[in-house]
Design a protein around this motif. Structure first.
Motif, PDB file in Angstrom:
ATOM      1  N   LEU A  97      31.701  38.733  35.839  1.00 53.25           N
ATOM      2  CA  LEU A  97      30.821  37.561  35.828  1.00 53.25           C
ATOM      3  C   LEU A  97      29.563  37.842  36.659  1.00 53.25           C
ATOM      4  CD1 LEU A  97      33.602  34.851  36.239  1.00 53.25           C
ATOM      5  CD2 LEU A  97      32.310  35.378  34.165  1.00 53.25           C
ATOM      6  N   GLN A  98      29.777  38.451  37.831  1.00 54.99           N
ATOM      7  CA  GLN A  98      28.643  38.752  38.714  1.00 54.99           C
ATOM      8  C   GLN A  98      27.659  39.705  38.030  1.00 54.99           C
ATOM      9  OE1 GLN A  98      28.151  37.830  42.254  1.00 54.99           O
ATOM     10  NE2 GLN A  98      26.137  38.699  41.773  1.00 54.99           N
ATOM     11  N   THR A 100      27.205  40.175  34.845  1.00 57.83           N
ATOM     12  CA  THR A 100      26.504  39.462  33.783  1.00 57.83           C
ATOM     13  C   THR A 100      25.386  38.607  34.368  1.00 57.83           C
ATOM     14  OG1 THR A 100      28.621  39.362  32.651  1.00 57.83           O
ATOM     15  CG2 THR A 100      26.860  38.013  31.755  1.00 57.83           C
ATOM     16  N   ALA A 101      25.696  37.912  35.452  1.00 63.62           N
ATOM     17  CA  ALA A 101      24.695  37.058  36.099  1.00 63.62           C
ATOM     18  C   ALA A 101      23.503  37.885  36.555  1.00 63.62           C
ATOM     19  CB  ALA A 101      25.321  36.326  37.284  1.00 63.62           C
ATOM     20  N   MET A 102      23.774  39.064  37.113  1.00 62.43           N
ATOM     21  CA  MET A 102      22.680  39.925  37.564  1.00 62.43           C
ATOM     22  C   MET A 102      21.838  40.393  36.387  1.00 62.43           C
ATOM     23  SD  MET A 102      24.569  42.308  40.397  1.00 62.43           S
ATOM     24  CE  MET A 102      23.223  43.305  41.023  1.00 62.43           C
ATOM     25  N   ALA A 103      22.529  40.871  35.335  1.00 60.80           N
ATOM     26  CA  ALA A 103      21.815  41.453  34.204  1.00 60.80           C
ATOM     27  C   ALA A 103      20.938  40.410  33.507  1.00 60.80           C
ATOM     28  CB  ALA A 103      22.810  42.055  33.219  1.00 60.80           C
ATOM     29  N   TYR A 104      21.389  39.153  33.487  1.00 63.79           N
ATOM     30  CA  TYR A 104      20.616  38.106  32.806  1.00 63.79           C
ATOM     31  C   TYR A 104      19.786  37.293  33.788  1.00 63.79           C
ATOM     32  CZ  TYR A 104      23.012  39.316  28.513  1.00 63.79           C
ATOM     33  OH  TYR A 104      23.467  40.003  27.407  1.00 63.79           O
ATOM     34  N   ARG A 140      41.795  38.719  28.133  1.00 66.90           N
ATOM     35  CA  ARG A 140      40.631  39.605  27.990  1.00 66.90           C
ATOM     36  C   ARG A 140      39.558  38.893  27.166  1.00 66.90           C
ATOM     37  NH1 ARG A 140      41.913  45.129  28.931  1.00 66.90           N
ATOM     38  NH2 ARG A 140      40.313  45.805  27.487  1.00 66.90           N
ATOM     39  N   GLN A 141      40.035  38.217  26.114  1.00 66.70           N
ATOM     40  CA  GLN A 141      39.102  37.475  25.274  1.00 66.70           C
ATOM     41  C   GLN A 141      38.408  36.382  26.094  1.00 66.70           C
ATOM     42  OE1 GLN A 141      37.890  38.341  22.692  1.00 66.70           O
ATOM     43  NE2 GLN A 141      38.075  37.002  20.943  1.00 66.70           N
ATOM     44  N   LYS A 142      39.170  35.747  26.973  1.00 72.96           N
ATOM     45  CA  LYS A 142      38.581  34.688  27.797  1.00 72.96           C
ATOM     46  C   LYS A 142      37.496  35.233  28.723  1.00 72.96           C
ATOM     47  CE  LYS A 142      42.481  31.479  28.006  1.00 72.96           C
ATOM     48  NZ  LYS A 142      43.546  30.980  28.887  1.00 72.96           N
ATOM     49  N   VAL A 143      37.697  36.465  29.233  1.00 73.45           N
ATOM     50  CA  VAL A 143      36.665  37.063  30.089  1.00 73.45           C
ATOM     51  C   VAL A 143      35.361  37.198  29.309  1.00 73.45           C
ATOM     52  CG1 VAL A 143      36.025  39.034  31.526  1.00 73.45           C
ATOM     53  CG2 VAL A 143      38.427  38.359  31.365  1.00 73.45           C
ATOM     54  N   MET A 144      35.483  37.679  28.062  1.00 71.16           N
ATOM     55  CA  MET A 144      34.283  37.843  27.240  1.00 71.16           C
ATOM     56  C   MET A 144      33.612  36.488  26.990  1.00 71.16           C
ATOM     57  SD  MET A 144      34.392  41.202  26.332  1.00 71.16           S
ATOM     58  CE  MET A 144      32.762  40.903  26.005  1.00 71.16           C
ATOM     59  N   ILE A 145      34.435  35.487  26.700  1.00 68.81           N
ATOM     60  CA  ILE A 145      33.898  34.157  26.400  1.00 68.81           C
ATOM     61  C   ILE A 145      33.181  33.596  27.628  1.00 68.81           C
ATOM     62  CG2 ILE A 145      34.543  31.777  25.833  1.00 68.81           C
ATOM     63  CD1 ILE A 145      36.881  32.969  24.189  1.00 68.81           C
ATOM     64  N   MET A 146      33.806  33.765  28.790  1.00 69.17           N
ATOM     65  CA  MET A 146      33.178  33.227  30.014  1.00 69.17           C
ATOM     66  C   MET A 146      31.860  33.930  30.309  1.00 69.17           C
ATOM     67  SD  MET A 146      36.221  32.297  32.628  1.00 69.17           S
ATOM     68  CE  MET A 146      37.073  33.816  32.513  1.00 69.17           C
ATOM     69  N   CYS A 147      31.828  35.249  30.116  1.00 72.24           N
ATOM     70  CA  CYS A 147      30.574  35.984  30.343  1.00 72.24           C
ATOM     71  C   CYS A 147      29.485  35.462  29.408  1.00 72.24           C
ATOM     72  CB  CYS A 147      30.767  37.484  30.109  1.00 72.24           C
ATOM     73  SG  CYS A 147      31.668  38.301  31.422  1.00 72.24           S
ATOM     74  N   ALA A 148      29.869  35.214  28.151  1.00 72.21           N
ATOM     75  CA  ALA A 148      28.881  34.751  27.179  1.00 72.21           C
ATOM     76  C   ALA A 148      28.352  33.367  27.545  1.00 72.21           C
ATOM     77  CB  ALA A 148      29.504  34.728  25.785  1.00 72.21           C
ATOM     78  N   PHE A 149      29.264  32.465  27.918  1.00 71.46           N
ATOM     79  CA  PHE A 149      28.833  31.101  28.227  1.00 71.46           C
ATOM     80  C   PHE A 149      28.086  31.025  29.550  1.00 71.46           C
ATOM     81  CE2 PHE A 149      32.142  29.722  25.099  1.00 71.46           C
ATOM     82  CZ  PHE A 149      31.232  29.149  24.227  1.00 71.46           C
ATOM     83  N   LEU A 150      28.370  31.962  30.437  1.00 72.00           N
ATOM     84  CA  LEU A 150      27.684  32.008  31.718  1.00 72.00           C
ATOM     85  C   LEU A 150      26.172  32.146  31.531  1.00 72.00           C
ATOM     86  CD1 LEU A 150      28.415  32.240  34.778  1.00 72.00           C
ATOM     87  CD2 LEU A 150      28.293  34.705  34.480  1.00 72.00           C
ATOM     88  N   VAL A 151      25.807  32.966  30.542  1.00 69.09           N
ATOM     89  CA  VAL A 151      24.389  33.257  30.308  1.00 69.09           C
ATOM     90  C   VAL A 151      23.656  32.031  29.781  1.00 69.09           C
ATOM     91  CG1 VAL A 151      22.830  34.701  28.960  1.00 69.09           C
ATOM     92  CG2 VAL A 151      24.948  35.667  29.866  1.00 69.09           C
ATOM     93  N   SER A 152      24.351  31.222  28.995  1.00 66.77           N
ATOM     94  CA  SER A 152      23.763  30.035  28.393  1.00 66.77           C
ATOM     95  C   SER A 152      22.482  30.334  27.621  1.00 66.77           C
ATOM     96  CB  SER A 152      23.479  29.007  29.502  1.00 66.77           C
ATOM     97  OG  SER A 152      23.501  27.730  28.947  1.00 66.77           O
TER      98      SER A 152
END
Lengths: 249, 398
Positions: A97-98, A100-104, A140-152
């Motif tokens: 998550l971190q 992803t947050a940094m990259a976006y 694992r799927q949930k991790v991907m979903i959370m990363c995607a929704f984090l970016v909004s």
């Protein structure tokens, strides 16, 4: 206002194209289902949109820009949830998550707020410091979903999201998609679960042999196939029958 | 497939092709240069040291110790596969044909290391130990015999014990070989003969025990799989081996390193590659191994120029292998979609390599401080490590 425009795209792995003159668009706040048999070109379509494959002809615009014109804007306009979760074995859930947050380029306070609500929604609070090797397919799927929704972002591209998720996970995902839609985000979702697609999608793209056989709302599709009370399952089977008839003829 | 001999022959051809495929990459690359420098430097240091070696140096003790250590590890190469435990089971009586071929290959493929370490010890034996040419010849024959004994015991032991406590057997064999060699070198043949008799009894005992047990397929399959995995892992430093996934460990004690990376979009790749390097066993231990060797060279090589060449070669190897490992891989990763500069990963890897090579240089500097020769040349060793690392970071393409 259109978020995604796919204009006359022809493309594939080698010189022999998989996609033929693909044309469609997705408007703001729309949830569009991408439906087709295995090998119809769903994944190839998605790969072209996310930019891991390049179109031989035609162009793809996200918020008005192609990848070449403005790669940073293009890439930050969408997030992608692949069919098979792609995780870093060496990163914990929290670090995914971190990262992803940094990259976006998310603000730390925004990140913390979104992270907390997503963890709660997908019931993963207690797994924050776990490595993916200890996760089940659904987690694992949930991790991907959370990363995607984090970016909004303005567009979510979701490839076959329901396989492997438990019923609560599926409901959470659908709820999240609904909420994001209401905030104006768009979703392109490829799936084989036709009943869910029929229920939740605003529009459906029926992909067959790399071409769009029909697109529109359920009523539009029923009109195309001249089957007034058909479900998506019926239409789908009708479409594949047509194909068999063509081959026999 | 008529019999198990044919099975072996087929597998053997496939195995040799597989080895060749990857060895080509390993030796055609930079490792050849590194080997030339490292072996050259070590050989030069050894020969210079021999000239001035003290006469009371315990040459026999050292040779017996090192040779026994080398002979001790003799795992059988069986080329067995997962399905064998099912398909070979009805053929268990005919299995001996297969295993004979397997043991023959095991012997000829591993005896070279025994011979090589013996050859390296010859100058030490003749110059310091005063061993004659004829005696060297006799010793050479003994080396061949001892190696085959060690291999046979290890095989029989694994069969009889289902592979449990292999290290206990190895330790016993080490003690037997060490004392046998030591007493033979010291011409104490009566004691040596006693030990040889024990060795024969030890072998025969396990052979008997083995006959009472059914063949432990699962154990040998596991040995074989982990052996091939080690080879693929090693090859993976030089070329892309498909489906190689590194083992991951958290290594919590290194967590404070991550704090070096500040938050922010431009640091996303550094955030990632730093964790990849520290937590992937393959990458992390590669660096630890080469750094350790480099420090060892600094402490024990008494000639500064040789130490500089040795440590520089290792610094070059560290950088080029880790760079390859961190930048290769054709699998899809999520960071390929990040809205950041496509060159960001390369820049992050370079930055990380500069950091860890500075640490390597500091360890080498500590080595210099330990060995006590504070000449200007000796202080050049850590500087060489840093400069060579920097040059390798800049000049390597990937």
């Amino acid at each position: 206002m259109t978020v995604l425009e796919v204009n006359n795209v022809t493309g594939g792995y080698t010189r022999k194209p998989v996609l033929h003159n693909l044309n469609f668009s997705i408007g703001k706040g729309e949830l569009v289902g991408l439906i087709g048999l295995n090998g119809a070109g769903k994944s190839t379509t998605i790969k072209h949109i996310i930019g891991t494959m390049n179109a031989a002809e035609g162009d793809i615009r996200l918020n008005g820009k192609t990848m070449i014109e403005d790669p940073a804007l293009y890439r930050s306009s969408f997030s992608y949830i692949p069919e098979t979760p792609v995780l870093y074995d060496e990163l914990t859930l929290n670090e995914h998550l971190q990262l992803t947050a940094m990259a976006y380029n998310l603000d730390q306070s925004v990140f913390e707020a979104r992270k907390d609500s997503l963890l709660k929604e997908f019931r993963m609070e207690k797994r924050l410091n776990w490595f993916p090797t200890h996760f089940s397919k659904g987690m694992r799927q949930k991790v991907m979903i959370m990363c995607a929704f984090l970016v909004s972002p303005s567009l979510y591209i979701i490839d076959e999201p329901f396989v492997g998720l438990d019923p609560l996970g599926i409901q959470s995902l659908l709820d999240q998609m609904q909420a994001r839609k209401e905030d104006g985000a768009s979703v392109l979702m490829s799936t084989h679960i036709l009943s869910t697609a029929e229920r939740y999608c605003d529009r459906i793209l029926l992909l067959h042999n790399g071409k769009i056989r029909a697109q529109g709302t359920m009523d539009d599709l029923r009109a195309v196939f001249k089957m007034p009370h058909a479900t998506l399952d019926d239409l789908y089977i009708e479409m594949t029958k047509e194909q068999q008839d063509e081959q026999l003829a | 497939m008529n019999n198990l001999r044919d099975v072996w022959n087929k597998r053997f051809v496939f195995y040799i092709n597989e080895l060749q495929k990857y060895l080509k990459y390993i030796f055609s690359g930079h490792i050849a240069i590194v080997l030339v420098f490292v072996i050259g430097a070590a050989g030069y240091a050894y020969s210079e040291w021999l000239k001035t070696a003290p006469t009371n140096f315990p040459a026999f003790l050292l040779v017996a110790f090192i040779l026994s250590l080398v002979f001790m590890i003799s795992p059988p190469v069986t080329l067995m596969k997962q399905a064998d435990s099912v398909y070979f089971l009805p053929l268990e009586t005919k299995l001996n044909d297969y295993l004979k071929l397997a043991l023959r290959w095991t012997y000829f493929s591993s005896v070279f290391i025994a011979i090589a370490s013996f050859i390296v010890s010859i100058p030490l034996l003749t110059k310091v130990g005063g061993v004659s040419k004829n005696e060297v010849f006799v010793l050479f024959i003994l080396v061949l015999i001892i190696k085959s004994w060690s291999m046979l015991v290890e095989f029989n032991y694994r069969c009889a014990s289902n592979g449990k406590y292999v290290w206990v057997d190895r330790f016993v064999r080490f003690l037997l070989m060490f004392s046998a060699l030591y007493f033979i070198l010291n011409a104490n043949f009566i004691v040596a003969l006693g030990i040889v008799i024990i060795c024969v009894i030890y072998l025969v005992a396990w052979q008997k025990k083995k006959k009472e047990m059914s063949f432990p397929f699962d154990h040998f399959i596991e040995v074989e799989q982990s052996r091939m995995m080690r080879f693929y892992r090693f090859a993976n430093y030089f070329t892309d081996v498909p489906h190689i996934r590194g083992k991951i460990k958290r290594r919590k004690w290194l967590n404070s390193f991550y704090k070096i990376v500040p938050n922010g979009q431009k640091n996303a790749q550094l955030y990632l590659v730093m964790r990849t390097l520290i937590r992937t066993d393959d990458y992390f231990y590669l660096w630890v191994r080469l750094t350790f060797l480099s420090v060892l060279g600094t402490v024990f090589i008494p000639f500064p120029i040789v130490a500089i060449v040795f440590s520089s070669a290792l610094a070059f190897a560290t950088v080029i292998q880790l760079k390859h490992a961190l930048l290769s891989g054709h699998e899809f990763r999520m960071d390929l979609l990040f809205p950041i500069n496509p060159d960001a990963r390369k820049a992050a890897v370079n930055k990380l390599l500069r950091m860890i090579q500075l640490v390597q240089a500091i360890f080498v500097l500590l080595g210099v401080l330990i060995q006590g020769n504070y000449s200007l040349l000796m202080l050049l060793v850590p500087i060489a490590v840093y400069v060579i690392s920097e040059l390798t970071v800049r000049m390597s393409k990937k």
